[in-house]
Structures are given as structure tokens and as C-alpha cells.
Design a protein around this motif. Structure first.
Motif, PDB file in Angstrom:
ATOM      1  N   ARG A 113      35.971  44.032  27.134  1.00  0.00           N
ATOM      2  CA  ARG A 113      36.466  43.432  25.905  1.00  0.00           C
ATOM      3  C   ARG A 113      37.539  42.421  26.264  1.00  0.00           C
ATOM      4  N   GLU A 114      37.198  41.158  26.223  1.00  0.00           N
ATOM      5  CA  GLU A 114      38.142  40.112  26.567  1.00  0.00           C
ATOM      6  C   GLU A 114      37.906  38.895  25.684  1.00  0.00           C
ATOM      7  N   SER A 241      39.642  33.664  41.055  1.00  0.00           N
ATOM      8  CA  SER A 241      40.668  34.265  40.209  1.00  0.00           C
ATOM      9  C   SER A 241      40.913  33.389  38.994  1.00  0.00           C
ATOM     10  N   LYS A 242      41.817  33.849  38.119  1.00  0.00           N
ATOM     11  CA  LYS A 242      42.144  33.118  36.900  1.00  0.00           C
ATOM     12  C   LYS A 242      43.656  33.093  36.722  1.00  0.00           C
ATOM     13  N   THR A 243      44.147  31.948  36.288  1.00  0.00           N
ATOM     14  CA  THR A 243      45.558  31.822  35.916  1.00  0.00           C
ATOM     15  C   THR A 243      45.632  31.766  34.397  1.00  0.00           C
ATOM     16  N   PHE A 244      46.330  32.725  33.797  1.00  0.00           N
ATOM     17  CA  PHE A 244      46.436  32.813  32.342  1.00  0.00           C
ATOM     18  C   PHE A 244      47.778  32.259  31.878  1.00  0.00           C
ATOM     19  N   GLN A 497      41.489  40.687  36.277  1.00  0.00           N
ATOM     20  CA  GLN A 497      42.532  40.412  35.293  1.00  0.00           C
ATOM     21  C   GLN A 497      41.901  39.644  34.139  1.00  0.00           C
ATOM     22  N   PHE A 498      42.239  40.028  32.923  1.00  0.00           N
ATOM     23  CA  PHE A 498      41.652  39.385  31.761  1.00  0.00           C
ATOM     24  C   PHE A 498      42.678  39.363  30.639  1.00  0.00           C
ATOM     25  N   GLU A 499      42.307  38.712  29.540  1.00  0.00           N
ATOM     26  CA  GLU A 499      43.220  38.573  28.403  1.00  0.00           C
ATOM     27  C   GLU A 499      42.488  38.909  27.120  1.00  0.00           C
ATOM     28  N   ILE A 504      47.664  40.030  28.374  1.00  0.00           N
ATOM     29  CA  ILE A 504      47.072  39.901  29.704  1.00  0.00           C
ATOM     30  C   ILE A 504      47.015  41.289  30.334  1.00  0.00           C
ATOM     31  N   GLN A 505      45.815  41.714  30.749  1.00  0.00           N
ATOM     32  CA  GLN A 505      45.602  43.068  31.244  1.00  0.00           C
ATOM     33  C   GLN A 505      44.857  43.040  32.569  1.00  0.00           C
TER      34      GLN A 505
END
Length: 597
Positions: A113-114, A241-244, A497-499, A504-505
Motif C-alpha cells: 500500500r503506497e 533506490s528512491k529519494t522522497f 522504502q515507500f510513502e 515515509i515508511q
């Protein structure tokens, strides 16, 4: 010892029993029935809290804490013991970084769930030099400027002055602040750089990379309304990866914008808040960004504190309207002793076109200057190494480099909340794009009037605005992201890592107990508490007081488990006497089992 190792390998029950510290009876019944003696109970009775397990793969229990009734039993027990809750809170005087206490079953088919993100379809990049920073005002708009100037006087703060829409950039200031992360891959490289001097150089290069993206002409972004939020992310192809990026307008008078950036997998996060001020000087005005940002490398515990230059607009009454950057900038890391100083220079009165957008600086270790920088912040900058005497190109946003920018992704309008920037300002943006200044002004007035009405209602009820994603430190006055997670990335336990909804989780393989670590000494630290099934809680915007109570109770449970584990792992080895007794108990267990067979 072989018998002891065999017993430990064959029993996940022992580890399970030890972690729970006697919260339930884990007795086992052998085929002998009632007369069987529980070997694990004997072990626990003989001071086994000093035993420390080897966390290797053959000792891990995949079913650890998988029983839902176990978790519910613990929660019910703690809820019914308010005195124990108070004791655990009092005993926890030096914990800081929160740890995840939630568990997610590792199911490859499970749907995460993101928030859905889409690649940004259009991006405007201005040209280098003064031409992209000038604005020719039409006769119609000049009358609007004169009307505006009648309302102000030199030295006045323009934060409460309504500006004409023809100078507005079609995006919010919260969106504007995200321009600094199109080259966040420099921070990914800096996080794994072993040399502290080279790390500082990469941080300085990343800082400068945030300025060359500028709109054509003299434009000012929308002033965010209180409660407005903006979120986006960048994809790192090299590191997968991802930068939020999360931002929120936490105050309107004074106007304060708080932001938080996180890429735990690549090992960095960044937080800060900006107080925007405007000063009018007659033929010019300055937009001052008062505040600082703190960049943290998670694996090193290093903080790089930095401020921002101010924007200076001149030629309002006569001449050509031009926008420049000016001011002294400092980037400092207290732990390593390295610092960098940059000076953004305004164009002199008799200066040539080459004197526009100049920047100079130096990188130092303590008071020793290691290198100097010279060039233009929107084009090429050179670095002169003082030890070697060589001069090299430090930064140059060539077309190839612009093509290698990280891909920014934004939230689709249909997935955005009512107070998210793009959706909130959509009517104003559409009118500006259609060159309908009257409609843009009307739509802008509707938003501002609704904000003023809400402020009057809160004042009448003696209520204060409570931001959804950030909270203010009552001592320092600094703003912190509610769900900040500054733990180093664990490749064995952290999956992705997701949002979701601004939170951000991190999806984890196994939940982990609370581990106390020393507090960092900078004043902006504030521990956060998890709440959801991931490493960061879901935000509860409906009942903030209930959320705080729940988080307090949950945090106490974490601290209690941490204290139990600390007691369990109080010593790192067994005494010789303990080895003898353990071997004796093993032999006794085998003998009894043989007799009762």
C-alpha cells in the motif's frame, strides 16, 4: 559443548521463550506425560539472562512473534497496567532514535500500500546567464506595479502584500524547494565516500547543483497557504533506490515552510524549515530565506548544517527587472571539522555580463584553507587545490549532465489531497497559462480569503493550527517531521522504502525490538514513535490527541521490551561454572527422557 550447540540449533522455542521473558508458560510435554521435567525452565531458573545468542541464520526463528494472539496478549497486559507504563517512561531517560516494532509477513505476492507516482511529463529549464533572469514589463502591468508601490514604503516587509499574478511562477514555493534534489545521486556517492574531504566536496557540488534550474524571466512561486503540502520523489537507477521529498506550510504568519527528504537505502536524509521574508528598498526588493537545513549521513552520524542565499530583484521603478542571488553561505560538519563557505555575488553597478551570477568560495579544515572555488553558479565553477596547486572543473551543468538528472515523479492529481499544492492552485495555474490575469487574480483571492476566514475562526475559538506532518520542538522552536526514521539501512531486514499519505515508511522482513542508542548532541533531535505495520506510522489526522496517547503507549511498550532485552543480554559470555551446570542439565534431561520411555 557439542550437546549445548545441538540443543540450541534444534530449539527455536528457547529463543522465543527468552525474548518474551516469562510472559507466558512455554512448557513442553514429552511422551512421558506429567513426570517430564522442562529443560528450558531449568535453564531460565539458573540465571540464563546472561546468555547472548548468536544471530546466525541457523538460529533464526521464522515464526518468531508470528502468533497474533501473542501480540494481542502483550498489548492487553500493558494496557491494563498503567503503573507499569509510567515506570517504563520514567526509566527511559536517554533513548533517542526509534526502532521499528511492527512486523510484516514476508509475502512476495503481497500488494504494498503506497502512493502511486508518475514520471514528471514536463520540466522547464532556463538558460544560463542574465538573459533568463530578466523581465520586460508591459505598459498594462506597469500600472499594476505602481498601484502596488503605493501600498509599501522602503524597508517594509512584503509578506502581507498581495503581489500581481503576472510575476508568479506556476507552482508553489514548496515545489520550488524541491529543485535541490535533481542531483541527489551526489549525496548517494558522498554517503559511501570514505575520505571526509571528498565527502565535503561532493556535498558542496550537490548544493550548487540546485540553482541552475530556473524559470525564464522574473518569476516568484506561489506563497503556500497554511496546511498546504507537497510530495514527490526521484528514482536512482544506479542504486535502485528512491529519494522522497515531503513539505508542508506549518505557519502563515510568519510564513514557515518545513521539509524532509529521505533515502535510507543510500544512507542520507535532510530536514529543515524556511522562514520567507521580503524587504522593499525602492527600486529593488529582496526575498530572504531565513533558516537552515541539516543533511545527515546515517551510517556515519555526520550532520552538515547549511543556510540559503537570498533572491534580489532590481529595476522595479526604472531599468530592466532582473533577478539575482546574493549572500554568504556556510556548510559545516562539526564531527569532521570540515566546512565550506560560498559567496553569491550581485552584479556590480558598472559590471559586464560576465559578472552576473558569480560565486566564490573555499573549503576548509578548521582554519586551514584546502581549496578555493570560483565561477558562475548557473554554469562552470573551477576548484583550485591549495596543496597540489592544480585547477580543475568542479561543476558544469552541460547538456549531457542535464540529461543525466534524476527522474522526478509526482503524485497524480486524482490521488492528491485537497491541500496538496498542484490541486490547490490548479485554477490559478490554468488561468496564468491562459494569460487571463483577471481570472488568475480572482482564483488567487478566493484561496487567500478562505485562509483568512479560517484564521479568524480559529482565533475566535482560541485554537491553534496543528500541522499534519510536522511538529515543533517546544524548546528550540525547530520543526521536525513526525515520521522521521534516521536508522542506518539494514540490507538483511529492510526491504523497500515507500510513502503513503505523506508518511515515509520502510517495509521490513522482521520486526525488531527497541534498541537504545546515545542521543546525538545537536538540538534538533526528537524521538519519534512508530504505529503502523511498517517502520513508520500511518498519520492520524482525525484525532491528534488520541494519536499522541496511542504513540506514547506504543513507545512505552518499545522501551519496556528494550529494557527486557538489555537485562537478558547483560553479559557477553558465560562463566565456567555455568558451562558445567548447563552440560549437567542436558545430561539430566537425556537421562530422564530415557527412563520415562
Amino acid at each position: 559443548m557439542d550437546a549445548l550447540e545441538l540443543a540450541l540449533k534444534c530449539s527455536s522455542l528457547l529463543k522465543r521463550t527468552m525474548i518474551r521473558e516469562g510472559k507466558e508458560d512455554m512448557s513442553t510435554v514429552t511422551s512421558g506425560g506429567e513426570h517430564s521435567i522442562n529443560f528450558y525452565s531449568l535453564l531460565r531458573a539458573h540465571n540464563m539472562h546472561g546468555f547472548q545468542f548468536n544471530d546466525s541464520d541457523h538460529l533464526k526463528d521464522p515464526d518468531l512473534y508470528s502468533d497474533k494472539s501473542d501480540r494481542e496478549g502483550e498489548q492487553d497486559h500493558e494496557e491494563s497496567d498503567p503503573e507499569g507504563l509510567e515506570k517504563s517512561e520514567e526509566s527511559d531517560s536517554d533513548t533517542s532514535e526509534r526502532q521499528d516494532d511492527s512486523y510484516i509477513d514476508l509475502d512476495p505476492n503481497e500488494h504494498l500500500r503506497e502512493t502511486p507516482y508518475l514520471e514528471q511529463s514536463h520540466e522547464e529549464l532556463g538558460e544560463a546567464g542574465e538573459a533568463a533572469q530578466t523581465e520586460t514589463v508591459s505598459e498594462e502591468n506597469k500600472s499594476l506595479i505602481w498601484t502596488l508601490l503605493k501600498q509599501v514604503r522602503p524597508g517594509m516587509d512584503l509578506s502581507k502584500v498581495v503581489l500581481p499574478t503576472f510575476i508568479l511562477e506556476q507552482r508553489s514555493f514548496l515545489d520550488k524547494l524541491s529543485d535541490y534534489y535533481y542531483h541527489a545521486d551526489f549525496l548517494s556517492e558522498a554517503a559511501i565516500e570514505e575520505n571526509a574531504y571528498n565527502r565535503m566536496k561532493k556535498v558542496v557540488k550537490w548544493y550548487i547543483s540546485g540553482f541552475y534550474k530556473k524559470p525564464k524571466g522574473l518569476k516568484k512561486p506561489y506563497n503556500p497557504i497554511i496546511g498546504e503540502t507537497f510530495r514527490c520523489m526521484w528514482l536512482h537507477q544506479k542504486t535502485n533506490s528512491k529519494t522522497f521529498y515531503i513539505a508542508e506550510q506549518v505557519s502563515h504568519h510568519p510564513p514557515v515552510s518545513a521539509f524532509y527528504v529521505s533515502n535510507r537505502k543510500d544512507g542520507f536524509c535532510l530536514s529543515g524549515s524556511i522562514l520567507a521574508k521580503s524587504k522593499f528598498y525602492g527600486n529593488s526588493l529582496s526575498a530572504i530565506l531565513d533558516g537552515e537545513a541539516r543533511l545527515t549521513f546515517l551510517n556515519r552520524g555526520e550532520d552538515y548544517v547549511m543556510n540559503m542565499p537570498y533572491a534580489h530583484c532590481k529595476g522595479i521603478l526604472y531599468g530592466t527587472m532582473t533577478l539575482e542571488l546574493g549572500g554568504q553561505i556556510t556548510i559545516a560538519c562539526e564531527k569532521t571539522g570540515y566546512s565550506a563557505q560560498l559567496e553569491f555575488k550581485l552584479k556590480p553597478f558598472l559590471g559586464s555580463s560576465d559578472s552576473v551570477n558569480q560565486v566564490s568560495g573555499k573549503i576548509k579544515l578548521g582554519k586551514e584553507v584546502l581549496a578555493t572555488l570560483e565561477g558562475h553558479w548557473d554554469s562552470e565553477i573551477f576548484i583550485n587545490d591549495k596543496k597540489t596547486g592544480t585547477m580543475d572543473t568542479f561543476w558544469n551543468p552541460t547538456p549531457d549532465l542535464r540529461q543525466s538528472r534524476l527522474t522526478r515523479c509526482t503524485v497524480p492529481p486524482e490521488e492528491q489531497g485537497e491541500y496538496e499544492s498542484e490541486r490547490l492552485w490548479q485554477h490559478v495555474t490554468r488561468a496564468i497559462n491562459n494569460k487571463d490575469q483577471t481570472e488568475a487574480t480572482n482564483e488567487k483571492f478566493i484561496l487567500e480569503e478562505a485562509q483568512r476566514k479560517s484564521a479568524r475562526e480559529r482565533k475566535a475559538k482560541c485554537e491553534e493550527w496543528i500541522p499534519a506532518l510536522f511538529e515543533q520542538d517546544s524548546v528550540t522552536g525547530e520543526w521536525h517531521y513526525r515520521y522521521a526514521d534516521t536508522r542506518p539501512w539494514d540490507p538483511l531486514n529492510d526491504l523497500i522504502q515507500f510513502e503513503k499519505d505523506g508518511c515515509i515508511q520502510t517495509k521490513v522482513r522482521h520486526r525488531t525490538p527497541m534498541v537504545t542508542v546515545p542521543k546525538r548532541k545537536h538540538k534538533s533531535d526528537k524521538p519519534k514513535s512508530p504505529e503502523s505495520g511498517c517502520s513508520s506510522p500511518e498519520p492520524d489526522r482525525q484525532d491528534s490527541s488520541g494519536s499522541e496517547r496511542h504513540k506514547s503507549k506504543h513507545n512505552s511498550r518499545l522501551r519496556k521490551k528494550g529494557a527486557d532485552l538489555n537485562r537478558m543480554c547483560g553479559s557477553s559470555f558465560l562463566q565456567q561454572r555455568d558451562y558445567v551446570i548447563i552440560v549437567f542439565l542436558i545430561l539430566l534431561q537425556v537421562l530422564i527422557n530415557y527412563i520415562f520411555k
